[in-house]
Design a protein around this motif. Structure first.
Motif, PDB file in Angstrom:
ATOM      1  N   ILE A  33      -1.476  -8.141   7.282  1.00 50.45           N
ATOM      2  CA  ILE A  33      -0.696  -8.443   6.077  1.00 50.45           C
ATOM      3  C   ILE A  33      -0.809  -7.296   5.085  1.00 50.45           C
ATOM      4  CG2 ILE A  33      -0.585  -9.941   4.046  1.00 50.45           C
ATOM      5  CD1 ILE A  33      -1.351 -12.263   5.914  1.00 50.45           C
ATOM      6  N   ARG A  34      -2.023  -6.787   4.861  1.00 50.81           N
ATOM      7  CA  ARG A  34      -2.207  -5.692   3.913  1.00 50.81           C
ATOM      8  C   ARG A  34      -1.566  -4.403   4.411  1.00 50.81           C
ATOM      9  NH1 ARG A  34      -4.310 -10.031   3.647  1.00 50.81           N
ATOM     10  NH2 ARG A  34      -5.359 -10.751   1.792  1.00 50.81           N
ATOM     11  N   LEU A  35      -1.668  -4.174   5.709  1.00 51.80           N
ATOM     12  CA  LEU A  35      -1.058  -2.983   6.299  1.00 51.80           C
ATOM     13  C   LEU A  35       0.462  -3.064   6.237  1.00 51.80           C
ATOM     14  CD1 LEU A  35      -1.835  -0.353   7.700  1.00 51.80           C
ATOM     15  CD2 LEU A  35      -1.713  -1.549   9.869  1.00 51.80           C
ATOM     16  N   ALA A  36       1.027  -4.247   6.430  1.00 50.39           N
ATOM     17  CA  ALA A  36       2.479  -4.420   6.363  1.00 50.39           C
ATOM     18  C   ALA A  36       2.998  -4.118   4.959  1.00 50.39           C
ATOM     19  CB  ALA A  36       2.860  -5.841   6.775  1.00 50.39           C
ATOM     20  N   ILE A  37       2.284  -4.554   3.939  1.00 52.26           N
ATOM     21  CA  ILE A  37       2.683  -4.255   2.558  1.00 52.26           C
ATOM     22  C   ILE A  37       2.635  -2.756   2.321  1.00 52.26           C
ATOM     23  CG2 ILE A  37       2.039  -4.533   0.132  1.00 52.26           C
ATOM     24  CD1 ILE A  37       1.013  -7.345   0.910  1.00 52.26           C
ATOM     25  N   PHE A  38       1.582  -2.112   2.783  1.00 47.20           N
ATOM     26  CA  PHE A  38       1.411  -0.667   2.616  1.00 47.20           C
ATOM     27  C   PHE A  38       2.531   0.108   3.321  1.00 47.20           C
ATOM     28  CE2 PHE A  38      -0.475   3.344   4.103  1.00 47.20           C
ATOM     29  CZ  PHE A  38      -0.848   3.896   2.905  1.00 47.20           C
ATOM     30  N   ILE A  39       2.805  -0.253   4.573  1.00 49.30           N
ATOM     31  CA  ILE A  39       3.817   0.461   5.347  1.00 49.30           C
ATOM     32  C   ILE A  39       5.218   0.186   4.804  1.00 49.30           C
ATOM     33  CG2 ILE A  39       4.909   0.562   7.632  1.00 49.30           C
ATOM     34  CD1 ILE A  39       2.113   0.247   8.827  1.00 49.30           C
ATOM     35  N   ALA A  40       5.510  -1.056   4.439  1.00 52.39           N
ATOM     36  CA  ALA A  40       6.836  -1.394   3.903  1.00 52.39           C
ATOM     37  C   ALA A  40       7.102  -0.638   2.601  1.00 52.39           C
ATOM     38  CB  ALA A  40       6.947  -2.899   3.686  1.00 52.39           C
ATOM     39  N   GLY A  41       6.111  -0.575   1.728  1.00 55.92           N
ATOM     40  CA  GLY A  41       6.285   0.172   0.482  1.00 55.92           C
ATOM     41  C   GLY A  41       6.487   1.650   0.724  1.00 55.92           C
ATOM     42  N   THR A  42       5.719   2.216   1.627  1.00 56.82           N
ATOM     43  CA  THR A  42       5.831   3.638   1.925  1.00 56.82           C
ATOM     44  C   THR A  42       7.171   3.968   2.565  1.00 56.82           C
ATOM     45  OG1 THR A  42       3.442   3.759   2.219  1.00 56.82           O
ATOM     46  CG2 THR A  42       4.732   5.558   3.126  1.00 56.82           C
ATOM     47  N   TRP A  55      15.694  16.262  -9.487  1.00 57.36           N
ATOM     48  CA  TRP A  55      14.463  15.806 -10.127  1.00 57.36           C
ATOM     49  C   TRP A  55      14.144  14.347  -9.836  1.00 57.36           C
ATOM     50  CZ3 TRP A  55      10.917  18.910 -12.031  1.00 57.36           C
ATOM     51  CH2 TRP A  55      11.287  20.199 -12.393  1.00 57.36           C
ATOM     52  N   ASP A  56      15.129  13.618  -9.328  1.00 61.02           N
ATOM     53  CA  ASP A  56      14.885  12.217  -8.975  1.00 61.02           C
ATOM     54  C   ASP A  56      13.810  12.083  -7.900  1.00 61.02           C
ATOM     55  OD1 ASP A  56      16.815  11.514 -10.770  1.00 61.02           O
ATOM     56  OD2 ASP A  56      18.385  11.169  -9.259  1.00 61.02           O
ATOM     57  N   VAL A  57      13.745  13.086  -7.021  1.00 62.87           N
ATOM     58  CA  VAL A  57      12.746  13.057  -5.950  1.00 62.87           C
ATOM     59  C   VAL A  57      11.339  13.029  -6.545  1.00 62.87           C
ATOM     60  CG1 VAL A  57      11.791  14.354  -4.004  1.00 62.87           C
ATOM     61  CG2 VAL A  57      14.262  14.215  -4.318  1.00 62.87           C
ATOM     62  N   LEU A  58      11.108  13.877  -7.540  1.00 59.08           N
ATOM     63  CA  LEU A  58       9.790  13.911  -8.179  1.00 59.08           C
ATOM     64  C   LEU A  58       9.470  12.582  -8.856  1.00 59.08           C
ATOM     65  CD1 LEU A  58       7.288  15.575  -8.878  1.00 59.08           C
ATOM     66  CD2 LEU A  58       8.470  16.311 -10.938  1.00 59.08           C
ATOM     67  N   MET A  64       5.972   6.226  -6.172  1.00 60.16           N
ATOM     68  CA  MET A  64       5.322   5.889  -4.911  1.00 60.16           C
ATOM     69  C   MET A  64       3.819   6.087  -5.023  1.00 60.16           C
ATOM     70  SD  MET A  64       6.216   7.041  -1.026  1.00 60.16           S
ATOM     71  CE  MET A  64       5.273   8.510  -0.729  1.00 60.16           C
ATOM     72  N   PHE A  65       3.393   7.138  -5.702  1.00 62.73           N
ATOM     73  CA  PHE A  65       1.966   7.358  -5.920  1.00 62.73           C
ATOM     74  C   PHE A  65       1.371   6.203  -6.728  1.00 62.73           C
ATOM     75  CE2 PHE A  65      -1.441   9.089  -8.634  1.00 62.73           C
ATOM     76  CZ  PHE A  65      -2.351   9.418  -7.647  1.00 62.73           C
ATOM     77  N   ALA A  66       2.081   5.753  -7.753  1.00 63.53           N
ATOM     78  CA  ALA A  66       1.605   4.622  -8.559  1.00 63.53           C
ATOM     79  C   ALA A  66       1.518   3.357  -7.713  1.00 63.53           C
ATOM     80  CB  ALA A  66       2.534   4.408  -9.750  1.00 63.53           C
ATOM     81  N   PHE A  67       2.484   3.150  -6.820  1.00 67.33           N
ATOM     82  CA  PHE A  67       2.453   2.001  -5.919  1.00 67.33           C
ATOM     83  C   PHE A  67       1.194   2.042  -5.059  1.00 67.33           C
ATOM     84  CE2 PHE A  67       3.260   0.711  -1.489  1.00 67.33           C
ATOM     85  CZ  PHE A  67       3.374  -0.657  -1.658  1.00 67.33           C
ATOM     86  N   LEU A 102      -8.593   5.970   2.439  1.00 63.74           N
ATOM     87  CA  LEU A 102      -9.035   7.134   1.675  1.00 63.74           C
ATOM     88  C   LEU A 102      -9.115   8.379   2.555  1.00 63.74           C
ATOM     89  CD1 LEU A 102     -11.812   5.849  -0.751  1.00 63.74           C
ATOM     90  CD2 LEU A 102      -9.586   6.802  -1.324  1.00 63.74           C
ATOM     91  N   ILE A 103      -9.571   8.229   3.782  1.00 64.23           N
ATOM     92  CA  ILE A 103      -9.613   9.370   4.713  1.00 64.23           C
ATOM     93  C   ILE A 103      -8.194   9.858   4.998  1.00 64.23           C
ATOM     94  CG2 ILE A 103     -10.157  10.032   7.089  1.00 64.23           C
ATOM     95  CD1 ILE A 103     -12.645   8.200   6.838  1.00 64.23           C
ATOM     96  N   LEU A 104      -7.256   8.930   5.190  1.00 64.12           N
ATOM     97  CA  LEU A 104      -5.862   9.327   5.404  1.00 64.12           C
ATOM     98  C   LEU A 104      -5.281  10.030   4.179  1.00 64.12           C
ATOM     99  CD1 LEU A 104      -4.437   6.260   7.371  1.00 64.12           C
ATOM    100  CD2 LEU A 104      -4.967   8.549   8.241  1.00 64.12           C
ATOM    101  N   TYR A 105      -5.624   9.558   2.980  1.00 64.32           N
ATOM    102  CA  TYR A 105      -5.176  10.232   1.756  1.00 64.32           C
ATOM    103  C   TYR A 105      -5.730  11.655   1.692  1.00 64.32           C
ATOM    104  CZ  TYR A 105      -3.416   5.871  -0.341  1.00 64.32           C
ATOM    105  OH  TYR A 105      -2.720   4.733  -0.625  1.00 64.32           O
ATOM    106  N   CYS A 106      -6.989  11.835   2.076  1.00 63.20           N
ATOM    107  CA  CYS A 106      -7.596  13.175   2.063  1.00 63.20           C
ATOM    108  C   CYS A 106      -6.914  14.088   3.074  1.00 63.20           C
ATOM    109  CB  CYS A 106      -9.091  13.091   2.348  1.00 63.20           C
ATOM    110  SG  CYS A 106     -10.023  12.347   1.018  1.00 63.20           S
ATOM    111  N   ILE A 107      -6.617  13.588   4.248  1.00 63.82           N
ATOM    112  CA  ILE A 107      -5.915  14.384   5.254  1.00 63.82           C
ATOM    113  C   ILE A 107      -4.524  14.761   4.760  1.00 63.82           C
ATOM    114  CG2 ILE A 107      -4.896  14.294   7.572  1.00 63.82           C
ATOM    115  CD1 ILE A 107      -7.338  12.597   8.403  1.00 63.82           C
ATOM    116  N   ALA A 108      -3.827  13.829   4.133  1.00 56.71           N
ATOM    117  CA  ALA A 108      -2.498  14.123   3.590  1.00 56.71           C
ATOM    118  C   ALA A 108      -2.585  15.162   2.478  1.00 56.71           C
ATOM    119  CB  ALA A 108      -1.852  12.837   3.076  1.00 56.71           C
ATOM    120  N   TYR A 109      -3.599  15.069   1.633  1.00 57.36           N
ATOM    121  CA  TYR A 109      -3.773  16.049   0.561  1.00 57.36           C
ATOM    122  C   TYR A 109      -3.985  17.438   1.133  1.00 57.36           C
ATOM    123  CZ  TYR A 109      -5.922  18.637  -3.241  1.00 57.36           C
ATOM    124  OH  TYR A 109      -6.222  19.598  -4.157  1.00 57.36           O
TER     125      TYR A 109
END
Length: 117
Positions: A33-42, A55-58, A64-67, A102-109
């Motif tokens: 359920i939590r993963l579905a919310i995360f993936i659907a939002g992304t 500039w709309d992209v930014l 999306m970052f706030a989400f 958090l590890i995925l966020y670090c890899i993306a960064y």
């Protein structure tokens, strides 16, 4: 209600409560359920970002970052609530899920900004 004599005879305390739902903690359903919310939002924000330009992209990237921040904070708050309610298995699942994200966020960064030392 049982009579006091019967309670004493069978040694039944009034404090005893039987909660069957607490014994059955479905971790897979909880995480999905939590993963579905995360993936659907992304996916939703990514679709919108690909359909706009300029500039709309930014702006949508910031939203999306706030989400993602709000979603992550909600996962941590839920872990705290699960701890208070004594559902330690689901709490641990939330905490492990948070560490993986958090590890995925670090890899993306690292992949996006490529910091050089």
């Amino acid at each position: 209600m049982m009579d006091k004599e019967l309670r004493n005879l069978f040694e039944i305390k009034e404090d005893d409560k039987i909660n069957v739902s607490e014994n059955k903690q479905n971790i897979l359903k909880h995480i999905l359920i939590r993963l579905a919310i995360f993936i659907a939002g992304t996916i939703g924000f990514t679709a919108v970002i690909f359909s706009v330009s300029g500039w709309d992209v930014l702006g949508y990237l910031i939203i999306m970052f706030a989400f993602h921040v709000v979603w992550f904070v909600c996962i941590l708050i839920e872990a705290l609530i699960l701890h208070v309610n004594g559902k330690y298995i689901l709490r641990n699942a939330n905490l492990i899920f948070s560490v993986v994200i958090l590890i995925l966020y670090c890899i993306a960064y690292i992949a996006i900004f490529n910091p050089q030392y």
